[in-house]
Motif scaffolding. Structure first.
Motif, PDB file in Angstrom:
ATOM      1  N   GLN A  47       0.823  -1.209   0.000  1.00  0.00           N
ATOM      2  CA  GLN A  47       0.000   0.000   0.000  1.00  0.00           C
ATOM      3  C   GLN A  47       0.858   1.260   0.000  1.00  0.00           C
ATOM      4  N   ARG A  51       1.220   4.406  -2.748  1.00  0.00           N
ATOM      5  CA  ARG A  51       1.235   5.837  -2.418  1.00  0.00           C
ATOM      6  C   ARG A  51       2.412   6.532  -3.107  1.00  0.00           C
ATOM      7  N   ARG A  54       1.543   6.991  -6.715  1.00  0.00           N
ATOM      8  CA  ARG A  54       0.648   8.131  -6.948  1.00  0.00           C
ATOM      9  C   ARG A  54       1.422   9.442  -6.947  1.00  0.00           C
ATOM     10  N   ARG A  83      -7.202  14.199  -9.003  1.00  0.00           N
ATOM     11  CA  ARG A  83      -8.153  13.522  -8.108  1.00  0.00           C
ATOM     12  C   ARG A  83      -9.040  12.556  -8.879  1.00  0.00           C
ATOM     13  N   GLY A  86      -7.274   9.365  -9.688  1.00  0.00           N
ATOM     14  CA  GLY A  86      -6.863   8.608  -8.517  1.00  0.00           C
ATOM     15  C   GLY A  86      -5.423   8.793  -8.091  1.00  0.00           C
ATOM     16  N   LEU A  88      -4.333  11.555  -6.614  1.00  0.00           N
ATOM     17  CA  LEU A  88      -4.407  12.284  -5.355  1.00  0.00           C
ATOM     18  C   LEU A  88      -5.769  12.033  -4.719  1.00  0.00           C
ATOM     19  N   THR A  89      -5.788  11.984  -3.398  1.00  0.00           N
ATOM     20  CA  THR A  89      -7.044  11.823  -2.682  1.00  0.00           C
ATOM     21  C   THR A  89      -7.662  13.197  -2.416  1.00  0.00           C
ATOM     22  N   GLU A  90      -8.899  13.199  -1.978  1.00  0.00           N
ATOM     23  CA  GLU A  90      -9.581  14.455  -1.691  1.00  0.00           C
ATOM     24  C   GLU A  90      -8.882  15.240  -0.575  1.00  0.00           C
ATOM     25  N   GLU A  92      -5.744  15.182   0.222  1.00  0.00           N
ATOM     26  CA  GLU A  92      -4.480  15.679  -0.326  1.00  0.00           C
ATOM     27  C   GLU A  92      -4.708  16.887  -1.230  1.00  0.00           C
ATOM     28  N   CYS A  93      -5.767  16.847  -2.018  1.00  0.00           N
ATOM     29  CA  CYS A  93      -6.090  17.994  -2.874  1.00  0.00           C
ATOM     30  C   CYS A  93      -6.428  19.227  -2.036  1.00  0.00           C
TER      31      CYS A  93
END
Length: 264
Positions: A47, A51, A54, A83, A86, A88-90, A92-93
């Motif tokens: 995992q 990351r 990404r 975003r 995928g 970046l996550t919400e 992180e944005c």
């Protein structure tokens, strides 16, 4: 014109250097995680590799922001694109909303922070620390160089003088041709004009850089996809399937589907 051609090639070399530094960082990361197949922490390390995957691809994408028109016209647009796909996550944005002027540099700083977090957990090798941080700093430098390439242009005074001198030369030559007793004077005049004005046109197109759609445009999508594939394959290469997972998959394959069994 030779200076514009040299500058265009420097653009291309810098883009390849960005790609190379990203590959170096991915290679160091892939070799530093030694327990991706461990039954206890292997899944967590995988995992973490995702990351890293990404972040590295997001950095590559933001590296062309304000350069390539296809990337987006605003930082909010770029974050939205990252975003949606995928990368970046919400949360992180939302965090990056406070540093829209330095999206790329902020993401690069996340690499250093995440590395030291993993170092404290003991998941990456301390021996790789110097190499990793050096590669991250080189990545930041070459990304900044890519952005600064658009400011490294030939002096506009020199360019204007070239245009003026060429136009004067063409004007005098075209005025003088009809007074000479040459055959096919019209065709020669056209060729003379096209040769000089055509090279000036080439000079102005090359000055716009490799992202100008009507010029000698570089396909940055090929660079982005190539890097994404490399990172994916390098991170996945040490993965082996756990025995328990393998047996579970075999069991699911051997067990018939109830709906299919009823139909039979």
């Amino acid at each position: 014109i030779a200076q514009d051609v040299t500058r265009w090639l420097q653009w291309l070399q810098t883009m390849f250097r960005v790609q190379g530094r990203l590959h170096d960082v991915a290679l160091v990361l892939a070799s530093s995680y030694r327990k991706v197949n461990d039954p206890e922490i292997g899944q967590q390390q995988r995992q973490m590799l995702f990351r890293w995957y990404r972040y590295l691809n997001a950095i590559h994408y933001t590296g062309y922001f304000n350069l390539a028109p296809s990337i987006g016209t605003s930082a909010e647009e770029v974050l939205q694109d990252l975003r949606v796909v995928g990368l970046l996550t919400e949360p992180e944005c939302q965090q990056l909303q406070f540093s829209t002027a330095k999206l790329r540099d902020t993401l690069v700083s996340w690499l250093g922070q995440l590395w030291h977090e993993e170092l404290e957990r003991g998941w990456v090798q301390e021996l790789d620390n110097d190499v990793f941080m050096r590669k991250v700093c080189e990545l930041r430098g070459v990304l900044a160089q890519l952005q600064d390439m658009q400011d490294l242009r030939i002096s506009q005074m020199v360019r204007v003088m070239m245009v003026v001198v060429t136009n004067v030369l063409l004007g005098l030559a075209l005025i003088g041709y009809p007074t000479k007793m040459y055959e096919e004077t019209t065709e020669a005049s056209y060729l003379y004009f096209i040769c000089y004005r055509g090279m000036l046109h080439v000079m102005f197109i090359l000055d716009r850089g490799p992202f100008y759609a009507k010029g000698d445009c570089v396909n940055i999508d090929a660079l982005l996809i190539s890097t994404e594939r490399y990172i994916f394959l390098v991170f996945r290469s040490p993965f082996t399937q756990h025995k328990a997972q393998h047996n579970a998959q075999l069991h699911r394959r051997e067990r018939p589907d109830p709906a299919t069994a009823d139909d039979v």
